[in-house]
Design an enzyme around this catalytic site. Structure first.
Site, PDB file in Angstrom:
ATOM      1  N   THR A   1      51.343  52.674  43.686  1.00 12.56           N
ATOM      2  CA  THR A   1      52.671  52.859  42.587  1.00 12.56           C
ATOM      3  C   THR A   1      52.305  52.022  41.521  1.00 12.56           C
ATOM      4  OG1 THR A   1      54.461  52.418  43.802  1.00 12.56           O
ATOM      5  CG2 THR A   1      55.183  52.233  42.043  1.00 12.56           C
TER       6      THR A   1
ATOM      7  N   ALA B   1      44.803  42.328  30.591  1.00 11.67           N
ATOM      8  CA  ALA B   1      45.396  41.640  30.054  1.00 11.67           C
ATOM      9  C   ALA B   1      45.388  39.871  30.033  1.00 11.67           C
ATOM     10  CB  ALA B   1      46.431  42.358  30.471  1.00 11.67           C
ATOM     11  N   HIS B   2      45.579  39.373  30.906  1.00 10.68           N
ATOM     12  CA  HIS B   2      45.977  37.717  30.636  1.00 10.68           C
ATOM     13  C   HIS B   2      44.573  37.523  29.737  1.00 10.68           C
ATOM     14  CE1 HIS B   2      42.897  36.104  33.486  1.00 10.68           C
ATOM     15  NE2 HIS B   2      43.040  37.273  33.865  1.00 10.68           N
TER      16      HIS B   2
ATOM     17  N   GLN C   1      35.505  39.106  28.079  1.00 10.57           N
ATOM     18  CA  GLN C   1      35.856  38.533  26.971  1.00 10.57           C
ATOM     19  C   GLN C   1      36.604  39.176  25.316  1.00 10.57           C
ATOM     20  OE1 GLN C   1      36.836  34.974  27.333  1.00 10.57           O
ATOM     21  NE2 GLN C   1      36.284  35.306  29.383  1.00 10.57           N
TER      22      GLN C   1
ATOM     23  N   CYS D   1      31.329  23.157  39.785  1.00 16.10           N
ATOM     24  CA  CYS D   1      32.176  21.864  41.031  1.00 16.10           C
ATOM     25  C   CYS D   1      32.890  22.450  41.764  1.00 16.10           C
ATOM     26  CB  CYS D   1      31.677  20.291  40.989  1.00 16.10           C
ATOM     27  SG  CYS D   1      29.730  20.292  40.245  1.00 16.10           S
TER      28      CYS D   1
ATOM     29  N   GLY E   1      40.764  42.634  35.682  1.00 15.66           N
ATOM     30  CA  GLY E   1      39.742  42.595  35.196  1.00 15.66           C
ATOM     31  C   GLY E   1      38.054  42.825  36.693  1.00 15.66           C
ATOM     32  N   SER E   2      39.041  42.242  37.231  1.00 18.39           N
ATOM     33  CA  SER E   2      37.876  41.955  38.573  1.00 18.39           C
ATOM     34  C   SER E   2      38.087  43.655  39.374  1.00 18.39           C
ATOM     35  CB  SER E   2      38.056  41.450  39.518  1.00 18.39           C
ATOM     36  OG  SER E   2      38.055  40.155  38.962  1.00 18.39           O
TER      37      SER E   2
ATOM     38  N   ASN F   1      31.445  34.862  28.992  1.00 22.19           N
ATOM     39  CA  ASN F   1      32.671  33.860  29.497  1.00 22.19           C
ATOM     40  C   ASN F   1      32.817  32.236  29.336  1.00 22.19           C
ATOM     41  OD1 ASN F   1      31.744  35.228  31.955  1.00 22.19           O
ATOM     42  ND2 ASN F   1      32.925  33.582  32.697  1.00 22.19           N
TER      43      ASN F   1
HETATM   44  C1  LIG Z   1      38.363  36.850  32.788  1.00 22.36           C
HETATM   45  C2  LIG Z   1      36.529  38.114  33.552  1.00 22.36           C
HETATM   46  C3  LIG Z   1      37.190  38.381  34.702  1.00 22.36           C
HETATM   47  C4  LIG Z   1      38.060  38.805  35.428  1.00 22.36           C
HETATM   48  O1  LIG Z   1      39.152  39.282  35.102  1.00 22.36           O
HETATM   49  P1  LIG Z   1      40.670  38.760  36.207  1.00 22.36           P
HETATM   50  O2  LIG Z   1      41.325  40.143  35.669  1.00 22.36           O
HETATM   51  O3  LIG Z   1      40.096  37.885  35.891  1.00 22.36           O
HETATM   52  O4  LIG Z   1      39.707  39.924  37.278  1.00 22.36           O
HETATM   53  C5  LIG Z   1      35.876  39.454  34.446  1.00 22.36           C
HETATM   54  N1  LIG Z   1      34.934  39.365  33.653  1.00 22.36           N
HETATM   55  C6  LIG Z   1      34.871  38.401  32.538  1.00 22.36           C
HETATM   56  C7  LIG Z   1      34.035  38.454  31.665  1.00 22.36           C
HETATM   57  C8  LIG Z   1      36.032  37.749  32.887  1.00 22.36           C
HETATM   58  O5  LIG Z   1      36.062  36.505  31.679  1.00 22.36           O
END
Ligand SMILES: *Cc1c(COP(=O)(O)O)cnc(C)c1O
Length: 397
Positions: free
Chosen positions: A237, A200-201, A179, A325, A71-72, A151
């Site tokens: 790849t 995906a996760h 999210q 924290c 996602g990042s 999130n």
């Molecule tokens: C988890 C999350 C991300 C980052 O996704 P990753 O796959 O962990 O890099 C970005 N934005 C939101 C809103 C998220 O909840």
């Protein structure tokens, strides 16, 4: 001890069916999709099938889907890629104060490179101020990026309205939907979304694979240079197993979306009601209605989020604190501060994010544990004692 997992906003367990779909591509079907012999062509075909599945799930075209590593990366590619490609039109970007660090820190980096970023306020429930958003648009604005759902507090943003504002002013609209994807039905056409990030996760797929939708008429630069993969927009790849897993997980989540949302809302609302009945001096953070089915975020007065998490862990409960924290900074969450919480109240926050594997019995265990832990922690709190004995006035939360 039995582990009870209530941190599905942080990550989710891979669905068994997803794992089965991925397996061949980690073992026998290992061809490189760029190779021209048949075992390469076969994996290429699977990647293209996955692209079609993902496109269909959000009502996009397959050629508008790019696979990434998370996602990042999708967020970075969307924001930087669109900013760089449209630099001649302007250097101004609009976002919100409650974005994920993948967006906020990308914007901060762009500021160092000469872009100008406006960070729009949200109301006490975390909903973006649409008037302020529109007032901040200028001739140089090239991109609006606002998350689909938050999130931490679960608030769902007015995406369609933002899409309409962006369209009216001819500005590109990206949304971090990490999210939301898999838990809310998304139609990018209907919502007027030009670019969208997913991972995906967060919907029972594997870690380390994401996707980015970019509408076909939107220009963006690639961020990863190298070979010609992903139609020359993302070198490297292809993570074939991951991509197959992402598509399978999204397909499953989308098919079950209403059923799952109904189930999760039942758990969530039961939890919210019980906490409000059984524990005094609490505040629900985020919007009561416009919120993710899985999310409940409470602030508990006279409590340190840190000690709460450690005590829950001793009971086998996984949840998350609103305070950062644990991640090496003493500052409370920027999201809780943006909705107007005072530092000490933000510190006593707990995010619970339910998953389809949770049962009502799990939720009862969570509620009973919280009641016990919070009573115990408060009894140990000098501030609470002062309050009980009338030496301390409780102000508004
Ligand atoms: C988890 C999350 C991300 C980052 O996704 P990753 O796959 O962990 O890099 C970005 N934005 C939101 C809103 C998220 O909840």
């Amino acid at each position: 001890m039995k582990v009870r997992y209530f941190d599905n906003a942080a990550t989710t367990k891979v669905d068994e069916r997803v794992f089965e779909a991925m397996k061949p591509f980690l073992t026998s079907e290992f061809g490189n999709p760029s190779s021209i012999y048949s075992i390469g062509r076969e994996t290429k075909k699977k990647v293209e099938d996955a692209r079609e599945t993902v496109a269909k799930c959000i009502n996009a075209q397959p050629k508008e889907i790019y696979f990434t590593s998370c996602g990042s990366e999708s967020d970075n590619t969307a924001v930087k890629g669109i900013a760089y490609a449209n630099r001649q039109k302007g250097n101004h970007i609009i976002t919100s104060k409650i974005e994920h660090p993948a967006i906020l820190n990308t914007c901060k980096q762009l500021e160092k490179e000469g872009f100008e970023v406006s960070y729009i306020n949200v109301d006490k429930n975390g909903i973006i101020d649409l008037n302020e958003l529109e007032r901040n648009i200028k001739d140089t604005t090239i991109l609006i990026t606002v998350m689909f759902a938050n999130n931490e507090i679960g608030t769902i943003e007015p995406i369609k309205e933002i899409g309409q504002i962006a369209k009216k002013h001819n500005i590109i609209f990206h949304t971090d939907a990490v999210q939301a994807v898999g838990s809310i039905k998304i139609d990018v056409e209907d919502l007027g979304i030009d670019a969208l990030s997913m991972s995906a996760h967060k919907f029972h797929g594997p870690k380390g694979v994401g996707a980015l939708y970019v509408k076909s008429n939107v220009k963006f630069n690639k961020i990863i240079d190298g070979g010609h993969q992903e139609r020359n927009k993302r070198a490297g790849t292809e993570n074939v197993a991951g991509i197959v897993g992402l598509a399978k997980a999204l397909e499953i989540a989308n098919n079950d979306i209403e059923k799952n949302a109904k189930y999760l809302k039942e758990l969530r609302d039961y939890y919210i009601k019980s906490i409000e009945e059984k524990i005094k001096f609490v505040k629900l953070n985020g919007d009561r209605e416009k919120r993710l089915p899985s999310n409940a975020n409470f602030s508990f007065r006279f409590i340190e989020g840190e000690s709460l998490l450690l005590n829950l862990d001793l009971k086998g409960i996984c949840a998350s604190s609103g305070s950062a924290c644990t991640s090496g900074t003493l500052d409370p969450s920027h999201v809780l501060l943006a909705i107007g919480l005072k530092h000490e109240i933000a510190h006593g926050s707990l995010r619970v994010s339910f998953g389809i594997d949770n049962t009502k019995e799990d939720v009862d265990y969570l509620i009973d544990s919280l009641v016990e832990i919070i009573n115990r922690l408060r009894e140990m709190s000098p501030l609470y004692e002062d309050f009980v004995e009338g030496r301390y006035e409780l102000d508004e939360m």
